[in-house]
Motif scaffolding. Structure first.
Motif, PDB file in Angstrom:
ATOM      1  N   MET A   1     -44.413 -21.148  -8.763  1.00 19.87           N
ATOM      2  CA  MET A   1     -43.022 -20.654  -7.854  1.00 19.87           C
ATOM      3  C   MET A   1     -42.909 -22.269  -7.307  1.00 19.87           C
ATOM      4  N   SER A   3     -39.808 -24.071  -4.705  1.00 16.98           N
ATOM      5  CA  SER A   3     -38.733 -23.776  -3.899  1.00 16.98           C
ATOM      6  C   SER A   3     -37.615 -24.511  -4.109  1.00 16.98           C
ATOM      7  N   ARG A   9     -44.563 -24.033  -4.812  1.00 15.14           N
ATOM      8  CA  ARG A   9     -45.144 -23.225  -3.749  1.00 15.14           C
ATOM      9  C   ARG A   9     -46.134 -22.430  -4.035  1.00 15.14           C
ATOM     10  N   GLY A  10     -46.590 -22.158  -5.292  1.00 18.01           N
ATOM     11  CA  GLY A  10     -47.779 -21.279  -5.740  1.00 18.01           C
ATOM     12  C   GLY A  10     -47.601 -21.203  -7.408  1.00 18.01           C
ATOM     13  N   ILE A  11     -48.607 -21.058  -7.828  1.00 16.29           N
ATOM     14  CA  ILE A  11     -49.094 -20.425  -9.311  1.00 16.29           C
ATOM     15  C   ILE A  11     -49.272 -19.224  -9.448  1.00 16.29           C
ATOM     16  N   LEU A  12     -48.438 -18.635 -10.060  1.00 14.72           N
ATOM     17  CA  LEU A  12     -48.617 -17.034 -10.447  1.00 14.72           C
ATOM     18  C   LEU A  12     -49.541 -16.736 -11.523  1.00 14.72           C
ATOM     19  N   ASP A  13     -49.392 -17.350 -12.493  1.00 15.42           N
ATOM     20  CA  ASP A  13     -50.489 -17.067 -13.736  1.00 15.42           C
ATOM     21  C   ASP A  13     -50.516 -18.064 -14.535  1.00 15.42           C
ATOM     22  N   TRP A  14     -51.647 -18.181 -15.009  1.00 17.02           N
ATOM     23  CA  TRP A  14     -52.266 -19.246 -15.866  1.00 17.02           C
ATOM     24  C   TRP A  14     -52.372 -18.725 -17.660  1.00 17.02           C
ATOM     25  N   THR A  15     -51.848 -17.249 -17.914  1.00 16.09           N
ATOM     26  CA  THR A  15     -52.095 -16.955 -19.159  1.00 16.09           C
ATOM     27  C   THR A  15     -51.594 -17.693 -20.118  1.00 16.09           C
TER      28      THR A  15
END
Length: 112
Positions: A1, A3, A9-15
């Motif tokens: 993510m 901003s 701001r963040g990492i949601l998924d490493w797939t």
């Protein structure tokens, strides 16, 4: 993510993580959050002007292709989303980013 100011701001998924052309990631960011924020994020990640400009070029080309498909009725994507993506991809960036590319080219020429 990322901003709006270009900070991660963040990492949601490493797939789907893979090594690839950073211009594609920059293009995706430009379409999602705008060209200036994408360039800021890429610069903070350590990328120089050349991949940033390639990413913006890719984002702009992709959005024009999507617009053509929408107008030709080959794409059933929502028009408000396309308008937003077009606005984001075609936002102006600071001229200083472009001048960095010229400096890199001059340095490369001097080494030859």
């Amino acid at each position: 993510m990322v901003s709006a100011d270009g900070r991660v701001r963040g990492i949601l998924d490493w797939t789907d993580a893979a090594v690839g052309d950073p211009a594609e990631d920059i293009a995706g960011l430009a379409i999602a959050v705008g060209s200036p924020a994408a360039v800021r994020a890429a610069t903070l990640a350590g990328y120089a002007a050349r991949p940033c400009l390639r990413g913006l070029w890719l984002a702009r080309c992709d959005t024009v292709v999507r617009l053509a498909e929408c107008l030709d009725r080959r794409d059933a994507g929502p028009l408000p989303l396309l308008r937003s993506q077009l606005r984001h991809a075609w936002e102006a960036i600071l001229l200083e980013r472009v001048t960095e590319l010229r400096d890199e080219d001059e340095d490369a020429d001097a080494e030859l």
